[in-house]
Design a protein around this motif. Structure first.
Motif, short mmCIF file in Angstrom:
data_model
loop_
_atom_site.label_atom_id
_atom_site.label_comp_id
_atom_site.label_asym_id
_atom_site.label_seq_id
_atom_site.Cartn_x
_atom_site.Cartn_y
_atom_site.Cartn_z
N MET A 203 0.85 -1.20 0.00
CA MET A 203 0.00 0.00 0.00
C MET A 203 0.88 1.24 0.00
SD MET A 203 -2.77 1.19 2.87
CE MET A 203 -3.44 2.84 2.85
N GLY A 204 0.91 1.96 -1.12
CA GLY A 204 1.75 3.13 -1.23
C GLY A 204 1.19 4.31 -0.47
N LYS A 205 1.96 5.39 -0.46
CA LYS A 205 1.53 6.59 0.25
C LYS A 205 0.25 7.14 -0.35
CE LYS A 205 3.01 11.30 1.31
NZ LYS A 205 4.07 12.30 1.14
N GLN A 206 -0.71 7.45 0.51
CA GLN A 206 -1.99 8.01 0.07
C GLN A 206 -1.84 9.50 -0.18
OE1 GLN A 206 -5.07 6.22 -0.10
NE2 GLN A 206 -5.83 8.04 -1.13
N LYS A 207 -2.12 9.93 -1.40
CA LYS A 207 -2.02 11.35 -1.73
C LYS A 207 -3.26 12.08 -1.26
CE LYS A 207 0.95 10.68 -5.78
NZ LYS A 207 1.10 10.90 -7.24
N THR A 208 -3.04 13.21 -0.61
CA THR A 208 -4.17 14.01 -0.15
C THR A 208 -4.72 14.79 -1.34
OG1 THR A 208 -3.25 14.23 2.06
CG2 THR A 208 -4.90 15.84 1.40
N LYS A 209 -6.04 14.74 -1.52
CA LYS A 209 -6.68 15.47 -2.60
C LYS A 209 -7.81 16.29 -1.99
CE LYS A 209 -9.40 11.32 -3.50
NZ LYS A 209 -9.73 10.27 -4.46
N GLU A 210 -8.18 17.35 -2.68
CA GLU A 210 -9.27 18.19 -2.19
C GLU A 210 -10.60 17.54 -2.56
OE1 GLU A 210 -10.84 22.81 -2.31
OE2 GLU A 210 -8.94 22.24 -3.25
N LEU A 211 -11.45 17.33 -1.56
CA LEU A 211 -12.71 16.66 -1.77
C LEU A 211 -13.87 17.65 -1.77
CD1 LEU A 211 -12.31 13.57 0.60
CD2 LEU A 211 -11.77 13.71 -1.84
N GLU A 212 -14.89 17.35 -2.55
CA GLU A 212 -16.09 18.17 -2.56
C GLU A 212 -16.76 18.12 -1.19
OE1 GLU A 212 -19.01 20.68 -4.17
OE2 GLU A 212 -17.12 20.02 -5.08
N ASN A 213 -16.75 16.94 -0.60
CA ASN A 213 -17.33 16.75 0.74
C ASN A 213 -16.24 16.13 1.62
OD1 ASN A 213 -18.81 15.80 3.07
ND2 ASN A 213 -20.67 15.97 1.84
N ILE B 130 2.55 2.95 15.41
CA ILE B 130 3.81 3.10 14.67
C ILE B 130 5.00 2.71 15.53
CG2 ILE B 130 5.37 4.80 13.62
CD1 ILE B 130 2.90 6.29 12.61
N SER B 131 4.99 3.14 16.78
CA SER B 131 6.09 2.81 17.68
C SER B 131 6.21 1.31 17.89
CB SER B 131 5.89 3.52 19.02
OG SER B 131 6.94 3.20 19.92
N ALA B 132 5.09 0.64 18.10
CA ALA B 132 5.10 -0.81 18.31
C ALA B 132 5.66 -1.53 17.09
CB ALA B 132 3.70 -1.31 18.63
N LEU B 133 5.16 -1.17 15.90
CA LEU B 133 5.61 -1.83 14.68
C LEU B 133 7.10 -1.61 14.43
CD1 LEU B 133 2.62 -0.99 12.30
CD2 LEU B 133 3.18 -3.23 13.26
N PHE C 2 -0.38 3.48 7.96
CA PHE C 2 0.43 3.10 6.80
C PHE C 2 0.79 4.34 5.98
CE2 PHE C 2 -0.67 -1.71 6.31
CZ PHE C 2 0.03 -1.96 7.48
N ASN C 3 -0.11 5.29 5.89
CA ASN C 3 0.19 6.54 5.19
C ASN C 3 1.33 7.28 5.87
OD1 ASN C 3 -0.44 9.72 5.05
ND2 ASN C 3 -1.07 8.77 3.14
N ARG C 4 1.28 7.32 7.20
CA ARG C 4 2.34 7.99 7.96
C ARG C 4 3.68 7.27 7.78
NH1 ARG C 4 1.25 10.64 12.85
NH2 ARG C 4 3.44 10.21 13.29
N ILE C 5 3.66 5.96 7.86
CA ILE C 5 4.89 5.19 7.69
C ILE C 5 5.47 5.41 6.30
CG2 ILE C 5 5.84 2.85 7.47
CD1 ILE C 5 3.97 2.01 9.75
N SER C 6 4.62 5.37 5.28
CA SER C 6 5.08 5.56 3.91
C SER C 6 5.64 6.96 3.70
CB SER C 6 3.93 5.32 2.93
OG SER C 6 3.46 3.98 3.02
N SER C 7 5.13 7.94 4.46
CA SER C 7 5.60 9.32 4.34
C SER C 7 6.99 9.50 4.94
CB SER C 7 4.63 10.27 5.04
OG SER C 7 3.35 10.21 4.44
N THR C 8 7.29 8.72 5.98
CA THR C 8 8.56 8.89 6.69
C THR C 8 9.61 7.84 6.32
OG1 THR C 8 7.69 7.61 8.56
CG2 THR C 8 7.44 10.00 8.65
N GLU C 9 9.15 6.70 5.80
CA GLU C 9 10.08 5.65 5.37
C GLU C 9 9.88 5.41 3.88
OE1 GLU C 9 10.23 2.07 7.75
OE2 GLU C 9 9.31 3.12 9.44
#
Length: 383
Positions: free
Chosen positions: A1-11, A35-38, A62-69
């Motif tokens: 699962m790659g890094k999730q890109k933030t996009k602007e949502l209508e809602n 994150i610390s445990a893993l 997973f998004n946070r991990i992908s952003s930093t690693e």
């Protein structure tokens, strides 16, 4: 699962999936703890009822991990629909292939070379004409393929994290020794694992019973509702961003009706945000709930046809009282004109098994909060 890109949502009130940290509420402490445990080599058992937000939390982690690693590999699988070991291998294998393709298409040949029993099958959607890839895995080689999967993860030079959602399903597989088989692979893996589940009693037994293979192999985390104050601050910010407002009284009413469960609150906020700029009156929340119930009525009516009259009457009785501590007591039975305690027990067992009724430490409730309101409204015609 790659890094999730933030996009602007209508809602901004997402109630299906995960659309990035900008639309994810709070869970700061839980995120840091996971994150610390893993990262420190401790696998996690994540418990919560459905619709409280565990899947969103996993994807946020997973998004946070992908952003930093940069080179971290995060694999998420939901095995709720699996019926046996073969299904499990198919789902896990597909997730690995999907992650490989997401990173680099050239990795596909390397992945398939590692798993000789996998045969890629390309199919074309009859409506869209778009091709899609699936895997055909020989069911006679499931254990060998599972070993190959874990060997592949172990050989990776990257840090691998795997989340298996609704993990309690493996307890229902017909193959004897599935839990022991998985445990034998997990304990020698260098990947970090999250085992999450919504059937809390079964998950607790799987990981806490000395007779079960996963006994004391993980660290437990019980997910609780997001605190109301933090949730209100998150929600009101989006209304203010469009020069509107959200009354704290209205939000409190919604939060209390749904016991703080994330999915229901997101759904109601989604409805309110869609049609209103300023939410100041309680009737606006009531109108939104009634609108949602109207869309669900055909589904709930069909559900009732699959239940016996005893089961329907017991559901209505639980809905009427909200929470029932002793459903087989003479007082409850007499108050709701139900049959004998043995008949109530038989109906209750079925409703619990179908996950229509949920057991809490202080009593039985209807699992689906909207179904509970629908049943109540059918009896009183009011919210």
């Amino acid at each position: 699962m790659g890094k999730q890109k933030t996009k602007e949502l209508e809602n901004p009130f997402v109630y299906k999936g995960y659309d990035g940290p900008a639309y994810f509420c709070d869970r700061e402490k839980e995120t840091e703890n996971l994150i610390s445990a893993l990262k420190n080599g401790r696998n996690i058992t994540l418990l919560s009822p459905r619709k409280i937000g565990k899947t969103g939390l996993i994807k946020h982690v997973f998004n946070r991990i992908s952003s930093t690693e940069k080179d971290a590999v995060c694999i998420y699988v939901d095995i709720f629909s699996t019926q046996n070991l073969h299904d499990f291998v198919q789902v896990l294998g597909a997730a690995i292939v999907d992650e490989a393709l997401r990173r680099e298409k050239s990795l596909m040949s390397k992945v398939l070379d590692a798993f000789k029993a996998w045969r890629p099958v390309v199919t074309v959607d009859v409506l869209t004409g778009m091709p899609s890839l699936s895997l055909n895995i020989d069911s006679t080689s499931d254990e060998y393929t599972l070993k190959s999967i874990f060997d592949y993860l172990k050989s990776s030079k990257k840090k691998v994290y795997v989340a298996i959602d609704e993990f309690q399903q493996v307890a229902y597989y017909p193959e004897k020794g599935t839990e022991a088989l998985l445990r034998s692979h997990v304990q020698f893996s260098n990947a970090g694992f999250i085992f999450s589940g919504s059937r809390q009693h079964l998950m607790a037994e799987m990981f806490n019973s000395p007779q079960r293979p996963f006994y004391q192999s993980t660290e437990f985390m019980n997910l609780q509702p997001i605190p109301e104050d933090a949730y209100y601050e998150f929600a009101s910010r989006f209304f203010e961003a469009k020069k509107g407002s959200l009354s704290q009284e209205v939000f409190h009413d919604i939060y209390q009706r749904f016991d703080g469960y994330t999915w229901y609150i997101q759904l109601m906020m989604n409805r309110l945000y869609e049609g209103n700029k300023r939410i100041t009156e309680l009737h606006q929340a009531t109108d939104a709930i009634i609108a949602v119930l109207a869309t669900l009525t055909p589904q709930y009516e069909m559900l009732m046809t699959f239940l016996t009259s005893n089961q329907v009457n017991l559901l209505k009785a639980i809905a009427k009282e909200g929470k029932v501590e002793q459903p087989q007591s003479n007082e409850f039975i007499k108050r709701n004109d139900l049959p004998s305690p043995s008949s109530v027990k038989a109906a209750l067992d079925v409703l619990v098994d179908k996950e229509l009724v949920y057991t809490q430490p202080d009593g039985y409730i209807i699992y689906d909060r909207l179904l509970n309101l629908w049943l109540q409204r059918g009896m009183t015609a009011e919210l």
